[in-house]
Design a protein around this motif. Structure first.
Motif, PDB file in Angstrom:
ATOM      1  N   LEU B  16       0.607  -1.315   0.009  1.00 24.23           N
ATOM      2  CA  LEU B  16      -0.103   0.162   0.083  1.00 24.23           C
ATOM      3  C   LEU B  16       0.856   1.210  -0.045  1.00 24.23           C
ATOM      4  O   LEU B  16       0.492   2.447  -0.951  1.00 24.23           O
ATOM      5  CB  LEU B  16      -0.960   0.064   1.304  1.00 24.23           C
ATOM      6  N   GLN B  17       1.894   1.107   1.062  1.00 23.09           N
ATOM      7  CA  GLN B  17       2.668   2.412   0.922  1.00 23.09           C
ATOM      8  C   GLN B  17       3.453   2.834  -0.147  1.00 23.09           C
ATOM      9  O   GLN B  17       3.538   4.118  -0.536  1.00 23.09           O
ATOM     10  CB  GLN B  17       3.643   2.467   2.196  1.00 23.09           C
ATOM     11  N   LEU B  20       2.098  -0.113  -5.119  1.00 25.49           N
ATOM     12  CA  LEU B  20       2.477  -0.960  -6.319  1.00 25.49           C
ATOM     13  C   LEU B  20       1.294  -1.525  -6.980  1.00 25.49           C
ATOM     14  O   LEU B  20       0.187  -1.617  -6.664  1.00 25.49           O
ATOM     15  CB  LEU B  20       3.361  -2.300  -5.603  1.00 25.49           C
ATOM     16  N   LYS B  21       1.528  -1.560  -8.398  1.00 24.35           N
ATOM     17  CA  LYS B  21       0.466  -1.649  -9.310  1.00 24.35           C
ATOM     18  C   LYS B  21       0.196  -3.186  -9.528  1.00 24.35           C
ATOM     19  O   LYS B  21       1.202  -3.975  -9.256  1.00 24.35           O
ATOM     20  CB  LYS B  21       0.696  -1.055 -10.542  1.00 24.35           C
ATOM     21  N   GLN B  22      -1.017  -3.694 -10.053  1.00 19.37           N
ATOM     22  CA  GLN B  22      -1.585  -4.795 -10.346  1.00 19.37           C
ATOM     23  C   GLN B  22      -0.178  -5.401 -11.339  1.00 19.37           C
ATOM     24  O   GLN B  22       0.368  -4.776 -12.096  1.00 19.37           O
ATOM     25  CB  GLN B  22      -2.595  -4.708 -11.197  1.00 19.37           C
ATOM     26  N   GLY B  23       0.059  -6.703 -10.907  1.00 21.43           N
ATOM     27  CA  GLY B  23       1.245  -7.311 -11.679  1.00 21.43           C
ATOM     28  C   GLY B  23       2.591  -7.048 -11.141  1.00 21.43           C
ATOM     29  O   GLY B  23       3.564  -7.826 -11.856  1.00 21.43           O
ATOM     30  N   THR B  24       2.782  -6.072 -10.372  1.00 24.17           N
ATOM     31  CA  THR B  24       4.131  -5.961  -9.873  1.00 24.17           C
ATOM     32  C   THR B  24       4.676  -7.244  -9.205  1.00 24.17           C
ATOM     33  O   THR B  24       3.787  -7.901  -8.420  1.00 24.17           O
ATOM     34  CB  THR B  24       4.227  -4.779  -8.919  1.00 24.17           C
ATOM     35  N   LYS B  25       5.826  -7.645  -9.473  1.00 21.66           N
ATOM     36  CA  LYS B  25       6.146  -8.707  -8.989  1.00 21.66           C
ATOM     37  C   LYS B  25       7.167  -8.620  -7.451  1.00 21.66           C
ATOM     38  O   LYS B  25       7.621  -7.802  -7.327  1.00 21.66           O
ATOM     39  CB  LYS B  25       7.449  -9.492  -9.722  1.00 21.66           C
ATOM     40  N   LEU B  26       6.670  -9.462  -6.428  1.00 16.89           N
ATOM     41  CA  LEU B  26       7.163  -9.250  -5.169  1.00 16.89           C
ATOM     42  C   LEU B  26       8.560 -10.064  -5.076  1.00 16.89           C
ATOM     43  O   LEU B  26       8.805 -11.105  -5.972  1.00 16.89           O
ATOM     44  CB  LEU B  26       6.196  -9.872  -4.123  1.00 16.89           C
ATOM     45  N   ARG B  68      -4.705  -5.934  -8.165  1.00 16.36           N
ATOM     46  CA  ARG B  68      -5.610  -4.651  -8.143  1.00 16.36           C
ATOM     47  C   ARG B  68      -6.065  -4.132  -7.086  1.00 16.36           C
ATOM     48  O   ARG B  68      -6.812  -4.930  -6.285  1.00 16.36           O
ATOM     49  CB  ARG B  68      -6.633  -4.641  -9.389  1.00 16.36           C
ATOM     50  N   ARG B  69      -5.986  -2.991  -6.639  1.00 13.45           N
ATOM     51  CA  ARG B  69      -6.509  -2.539  -5.673  1.00 13.45           C
ATOM     52  C   ARG B  69      -8.048  -2.184  -5.629  1.00 13.45           C
ATOM     53  O   ARG B  69      -8.433  -1.817  -6.827  1.00 13.45           O
ATOM     54  CB  ARG B  69      -5.997  -1.250  -4.995  1.00 13.45           C
ATOM     55  N   LYS B  70      -8.949  -2.331  -4.601  1.00 14.36           N
ATOM     56  CA  LYS B  70     -10.426  -2.027  -4.798  1.00 14.36           C
ATOM     57  C   LYS B  70     -10.562  -0.587  -5.268  1.00 14.36           C
ATOM     58  O   LYS B  70      -9.625   0.162  -5.102  1.00 14.36           O
ATOM     59  CB  LYS B  70     -11.174  -2.181  -3.422  1.00 14.36           C
TER      60      LYS B  70
END
Lengths: 235, 235
Positions: B16-17, B20-26, B68-70
């Motif tokens: 959250l801080q 990070l966008k949808q699909g970003t690899k951790l 994706r965030r809500k």
């Protein structure tokens, strides 16, 4: 199918067939390991899946218990493989209004993460439950992932076709819901008065690789649809 | 809090801080193990929790990715700890209509698995979002589990009181939903025309021991509420 998915399905079938009630204690880990002839970690994963599906709950230090089954005729909101399997006690039929190849609007191209020039299959259908209008559904499938679709396929479960013929691995979905007053076009199709309440659901489906492939908008007839949803202990 | 829950929360905060966008690899398992100084199985459990919450998705053989965030202002349907935390960007206020001790009807006694003679706290409230009516809510708490409740407590988050003062461990819930036309009584309270559409939600909440303790009926104003729901790969 992965082994722990298989075991999860077997345990769920067993609960259903024996019609076990809420709060019934399941056998201990050791017994499950012996019964299914698998490792402890397979049982742990199978139980995690069943917990997330709302089939069981686990109480630390005390065991694994059966959860209440859904009420008859309710559609599972967490199901992301089409609702045909939820309503198998009912006769679900489909009227295909159209299947056409189109280019996406900007909104839909963004949802589906389309490349320039990507085309879509646009499918419009009415679904019926015991011959009563259940919902009207408009879906957009990315043709780079779903290269072929026609009226005959849309007349049955499209998701079964995607899984069995195209071998797609369907992953997860995002749903957005709100209650609406129906406009003339959709109320006519659902055979209900204009201005009647309806549940409007937008849903984005992803493959298990994380790629979005289907965006759909569904409007449910308020008198012929009801939904259930089980949260789990995991969160 | 259990270690893997803690790690799950830390990873979520980090996503959250950093927005990070949808699909970003951790980072890989090994990096997460090193960063949080825990065992592999703790990381596996933390990621399973984040997957079930819709924060990440895991692709076999390829890694862990951000989901994706809500959308802004949507209520999470899988949240079972009250919706105050979902709508923290908004001003949620409450008008308590009444708190009284009653004996259950047969229907509610069955839902809550009451013993003969068990009493309940019956709470009626209207919730507002930015001073607009969001929902009317009627809840029944088993007094064998919630021995004290009053208007002052009901004016704030009851679930926060249950967790912090009564130290209850809230587990899971079952939700049943359908769309209704509002009757006169509820439309008056929600300041909307009689017959307007509304979402009617019945919910049964359990402690993590599996004991049901709260049954509630909530009617949402269709213009001031919207919902989202993420299914996960687990099923």
């Amino acid at each position: 199918m992965l082994k722990y998915n298989e075991i999860a399905t077997e345990i769920e079938q067993d609960i259903l067939q024996r019609n076990l009630k809420q709060g019934t204690k399941l056998p201990k880990f050791e017994e499950l390991i012996a019964r299914y002839k698998v490792s402890k970690s397979t049982i742990v994963k199978a139980l995690a899946i069943l917990e997330s599906r709302g089939v069981i709950y686990q109480v630390q230090g005390s065991g694994v218990f059966v959860r209440r089954r859904k009420k008859y005729g309710y559609i599972n909101m967490l199901e992301n493989q089409g609702f045909t399997s939820d309503l198998e006690e009912f006769k679900i039929t489909t009227k295909v209004l159209g299947v056409e190849k189109i280019f996406p609007t900007e909104e839909i191209a963004e949802y589906l993460n389309c490349a320039p020039g990507d085309s879509l299959f646009h499918v419009q259908r009415i679904r019926y439950i015991n011959a009563q209008a259940l919902c009207i559904e408009e879906s957009f499938f990315k043709s780079s992932i779903v290269p072929y679709l026609n009226e005959e396929i849309a007349n049955e479960s499209i998701f079964n076709y995607l899984k069995s013929a195209l071998k797609l691995k369907i992953g997860f979905s995002d749903k957005y819901l709100h209650v609406i007053k129906m406009k003339e076009a959709e109320s006519k199709l659902l055979e209900i008065e204009t201005g009647s309440p309806g549940l409007f659901v937008e849903e984005l489906f992803y493959l298990n690789s994380g790629e979005p492939f289907d965006f759909s908008k569904t409007t449910y007839h308020h008198e012929h649809s009801q939904f259930f949803l089980q949260s789990s202990n995991l969160k």
